[in-house]
Design an enzyme around this catalytic site. Structure first.
Site, PDB file in Angstrom:
ATOM      1  N   CYS A  19      23.627  59.734  59.472  1.00 47.56           N
ATOM      2  CA  CYS A  19      23.397  58.840  58.520  1.00 47.56           C
ATOM      3  C   CYS A  19      24.062  57.584  58.506  1.00 47.56           C
ATOM      4  CB  CYS A  19      23.876  59.504  57.328  1.00 47.56           C
ATOM      5  SG  CYS A  19      22.941  61.196  56.569  1.00 47.56           S
TER       6      CYS A  19
ATOM      7  N   ASN B 145      21.502  54.509  60.083  1.00 49.24           N
ATOM      8  CA  ASN B 145      21.087  55.747  60.349  1.00 49.24           C
ATOM      9  C   ASN B 145      20.721  55.814  61.722  1.00 49.24           C
ATOM     10  OD1 ASN B 145      18.836  54.484  58.979  1.00 49.24           O
ATOM     11  ND2 ASN B 145      17.679  56.551  58.738  1.00 49.24           N
ATOM     12  N   ILE B 146      21.037  56.815  62.255  1.00 49.96           N
ATOM     13  CA  ILE B 146      20.447  56.957  64.034  1.00 49.96           C
ATOM     14  C   ILE B 146      19.834  58.196  64.014  1.00 49.96           C
ATOM     15  CG2 ILE B 146      21.474  57.138  66.147  1.00 49.96           C
ATOM     16  CD1 ILE B 146      23.955  55.370  65.234  1.00 49.96           C
TER      17      ILE B 146
ATOM     18  N   GLU C  63      25.983  56.034  56.476  1.00 49.35           N
ATOM     19  CA  GLU C  63      27.375  55.937  56.082  1.00 49.35           C
ATOM     20  C   GLU C  63      28.368  56.485  57.081  1.00 49.35           C
ATOM     21  OE1 GLU C  63      24.644  57.147  54.693  1.00 49.35           O
ATOM     22  OE2 GLU C  63      24.958  57.517  52.612  1.00 49.35           O
TER      23      GLU C  63
HETATM   24  N1  THU Z   1      20.177  59.112  55.621  1.00 45.13           N
HETATM   25  C1  THU Z   1      21.221  58.468  55.413  1.00 45.13           C
HETATM   26  O1  THU Z   1      21.361  57.756  56.467  1.00 45.13           O
HETATM   27  N2  THU Z   1      22.058  58.395  54.655  1.00 45.13           N
HETATM   28  C2  THU Z   1      22.059  59.457  53.545  1.00 45.13           C
HETATM   29  O2  THU Z   1      22.851  59.725  52.821  1.00 45.13           O
HETATM   30  C3  THU Z   1      20.741  59.954  53.136  1.00 45.13           C
HETATM   31  C4  THU Z   1      19.795  60.084  54.580  1.00 45.13           C
HETATM   32  C5  THU Z   1      19.016  59.062  56.577  1.00 45.13           C
HETATM   33  C6  THU Z   1      19.025  60.366  57.462  1.00 45.13           C
HETATM   34  C7  THU Z   1      17.448  60.275  58.073  1.00 45.13           C
HETATM   35  O3  THU Z   1      17.648  59.396  59.104  1.00 45.13           O
HETATM   36  C8  THU Z   1      16.772  59.480  57.001  1.00 45.13           C
HETATM   37  O4  THU Z   1      17.737  58.973  55.931  1.00 45.13           O
HETATM   38  C9  THU Z   1      15.851  60.580  56.263  1.00 45.13           C
HETATM   39  O5  THU Z   1      16.537  61.648  55.789  1.00 45.13           O
END
Ligand code: THU
Length: 137
Positions: free
Chosen positions: A54, A43-44, A56
């Site tokens: 995210c 996630n960035i 994914e």
């Molecule tokens: N996040 C993801 O990378 N994937 C998801 O499906 C759920 C949430 C990340 C977004 C944010 O950087 C952190 O998790 C908290 O929400």
């Protein structure tokens, strides 16, 4: 046959790619293409919080931008400060992005307890009655 444990380990490794200075919630994803290649993503986040991407979608967009179009599975894990004790299900936006590029039987592997527990779903199961490219034809 999908090497599920191997893909889960690649998603756990991808937590190191996370840029999450605001939430400290690190997510890792590993996307398996039909040709056997794997794209990892973290996630960035952004100081303008809504601009976060995210893990994914990072993995999927990396693959799409490299010309990949056929996918078998994605492994996802995450937690505070890389503590992947609990399952980390994909958010609604990521499910919709999967819907654009993946078939209904695309596999979603979620892991918890540091890769020891694995739950498996299909895209159709986690995004029923969905809207996709076919609806525009
Ligand atoms: N996040 C993801 O990378 N994937 C998801 O499906 C759920 C949430 C990340 C977004 C944010 O950087 C952190 O998790 C908290 O929400």
């Amino acid at each position: 046959m999908i090497d599920k444990k191997g893909l889960v380990e690649k998603s756990r490794e991808a937590m190191d790619m996370s840029y999450s200075p605001y939430s400290h919630f690190t997510v890792g994803a590993a996307l398996l293409c039909d040709d056997g290649t794997v794209y990892q993503g973290g996630n960035i986040e952004n100081s303008s919080y809504g601009a976060a991407n995210c893990a994914e979608r990072t993995a999927i967009f990396k693959a799409i931008s490299e010309g990949k179009r056929h996918f078998k599975a994605i492994a996802i894990c995450g937690g505070e400060q890389k503590d992947d004790t609990d399952f980390c299900p994909p958010c609604g936006i990521c499910r919709q992005v999967m819907r654009e590029f993946c078939k209904p039987d695309f596999k979603i592997l979620l892991s918890a307890n540091h890769g020891k527990d694995i739950k498996e779903y299909t895209l159709e199961e986690i995004l029923p009655e969905s809207f996709g490219p076919d609806n525009l034809k």
